[in-house]
Write an enzyme that holds these catalytic residues in place. Structure first.
Site, mmCIF file in Angstrom:
data_model
loop_
_atom_site.group_PDB
_atom_site.id
_atom_site.type_symbol
_atom_site.label_atom_id
_atom_site.label_comp_id
_atom_site.label_asym_id
_atom_site.label_seq_id
_atom_site.Cartn_x
_atom_site.Cartn_y
_atom_site.Cartn_z
ATOM 1 N N GLY A 242 0.799 -1.214 0.000
ATOM 2 C CA GLY A 242 0.000 0.000 0.000
ATOM 3 C C GLY A 242 0.834 1.266 0.000
ATOM 4 N N TYR A 362 -1.531 8.797 6.309
ATOM 5 C CA TYR A 362 -2.171 7.482 6.238
ATOM 6 C C TYR A 362 -1.280 6.418 5.624
ATOM 7 C CZ TYR A 362 -4.203 8.934 1.589
ATOM 8 O OH TYR A 362 -4.437 9.376 0.315
ATOM 9 N N GLU A 363 -1.659 5.173 5.908
ATOM 10 C CA GLU A 363 -0.869 3.978 5.558
ATOM 11 C C GLU A 363 0.560 4.074 6.082
ATOM 12 O OE1 GLU A 363 -1.482 2.066 1.782
ATOM 13 O OE2 GLU A 363 -3.418 3.055 1.539
ATOM 14 N N GLY A 364 0.668 4.598 7.291
ATOM 15 C CA GLY A 364 1.960 4.730 7.955
ATOM 16 C C GLY A 364 2.482 6.141 7.863
#
Length: 380
Positions: A242, A362-364
């Site tokens: 992702g 987001y996503e880390g």
């Protein structure tokens, strides 16, 4: 490394670019203001094969490589990051996870309609008290015969209100910590599953972000992805891929800001000549282009690593951390180049600046990416 685009890659780029110009650009300002989900546009994106780009055609996908995916993500993100994040979640977090780790029954039931764009997916990991620390899951799934009883809350869920299928991460054995976390396929409409209010966000406002509430939801055991206790490893593997999608999104946001800035700087005149001919502006443009190209090389390297079955732990994290930083800096510069016009919606760059910030979260978060990168360096 060879980053020369093939004829197939160029065709994907052209198709994505045409889609953004004809179907996304004319409505993006209005959709952003109204926080209106691009349901019809995303359906048409699916018809073009962009919602399951890397999925085997046997399961309704396009069978393309990761390079094709990041090229399409960049083009769409130049105009509409709200649509590109819906595309990213469906491709990177949902389709890939099911194809890689799901049963044949799960692939036929969920992956085929998701990859073909008939259905939309969401990935539910974050919780009110479990964001960057994904090990602190409080959502529980308790085994009860041939079902699990699911209770808990998930928040910040992209596609939350419009998804048909959700991958939900939940704790099945708290005594085992992260080794007691499992993953499940949950369907909209299940008794006890409610979608909460939509978040009123700074950016990506045409993307719907919701809280999800689960109260005694009965999820069949056959809807569990992998073995019990596999959920945390599953989520981390998914997020690795992702990151490449979000890195491509950040790259696209930055590249879009440069495109708008170049066009404006050539037309806008000050002191008798286009502002592009003033060193103060031309140097900004030069720096923006250089940073964007550097980010693109990192994104392409990560994509090639994935296509060649090399580790993407570090290269993906580097691509996301750097590209998101470039997106934020470039969009701020784009607003500055536009002056007062950059502060109004008509010129698009204020939206790109608002959209850019989330790519660092987001996503880390960027801080998490640095942890991943440093651990990789120390491990090597």
């Amino acid at each position: 490394m060879n980053f020369e685009l093939s004829e197939e890659h160029l065709a994907v780029q052209e198709a994505a670019r045409d889609f953004t110009q004809t179907l996304l650009l004319p409505t993006i300002i209005e959709r952003d203001e109204e926080q209106r989900f691009a349901k019809d546009e995303i359906r048409q994106l699916g018809e073009l094969g962009f919602m399951g780009m890397m999925v085997d055609p046997v399961y309704g996908g396009s069978g393309m490589d990761t390079m094709s995916y990041v090229i399409a993500m960049e083009e769409i993100s130049k105009i509409d990051a709200s649509v590109s994040v819906a595309m990213s979640v469906n491709n990177s977090l949902v389709c890939w996870g099911i194809e890689e780790y799901g049963t044949e029954e799960q692939k036929q039931k969920y992956l085929v309609p998701l990859a073909s764009g008939q259905k939309l997916g969401a990935f539910a990991l974050s919780e009110p008290e479990a964001g960057s620390d994904a090990t602190s899951q409080r959502t529980r799934a308790v085994l009860d015969g041939d079902h699990y009883i699911l209770n808990g809350t998930k928040n910040w869920i992209t596609n939350g209100g419009n998804a048909d299928y959700y991958i939900v991460i939940a704790q099945t054995n708290p005594e085992l910590g992260h080794k007691g976390i499992s993953a499940f396929m949950v369907e909209k409409g299940m008794a006890g599953f409610e979608v909460g209010p939509k978040e009123n966000k700074l950016g990506i406002r045409s993307s719907d972000t919701h809280t999800l509430n689960f109260t005694d939801v009965r999820v069949p055991v056959k809807s569990r992805i992998g073995e019990e206790g596999f959920g945390f490893k599953f989520a981390m593997k998914i997020l690795e891929g992702g990151r490449i999608g979000i890195a491509a999104q950040a790259l696209g946001i930055a590249a879009g800001a440069l495109d708008f800035s170049l066009a404006y700087a050539k037309e806008r005149k000050a002191f008798g000549k286009p502002i592009a001919e003033h060193q103060a502006i031309s140097f900004k443009l030069a720096e923006m282009a250089t940073e964007i190209d550097a980010a693109r090389l990192l994104v392409y390297r990560a994509a090639q690593d994935k296509d060649n079955n090399r580790s993407i732990t570090v290269s993906g994290a580097m691509a996301k951390e750097y590209a998101s930083r470039v997106a934020m800096w470039t969009t701020v510069e784009a607003v500055q180049i536009h002056g007062g016009y950059g502060y109004v919606k008509e010129y698009h760059v204020e939206r790109l600046m608002r959209d850019a910030k989330i790519t660092q979260i987001y996503e880390g978060t960027s801080e998490i990416q640095k942890i991943v990168i440093s651990r990789g360096l120390l491990k090597d």
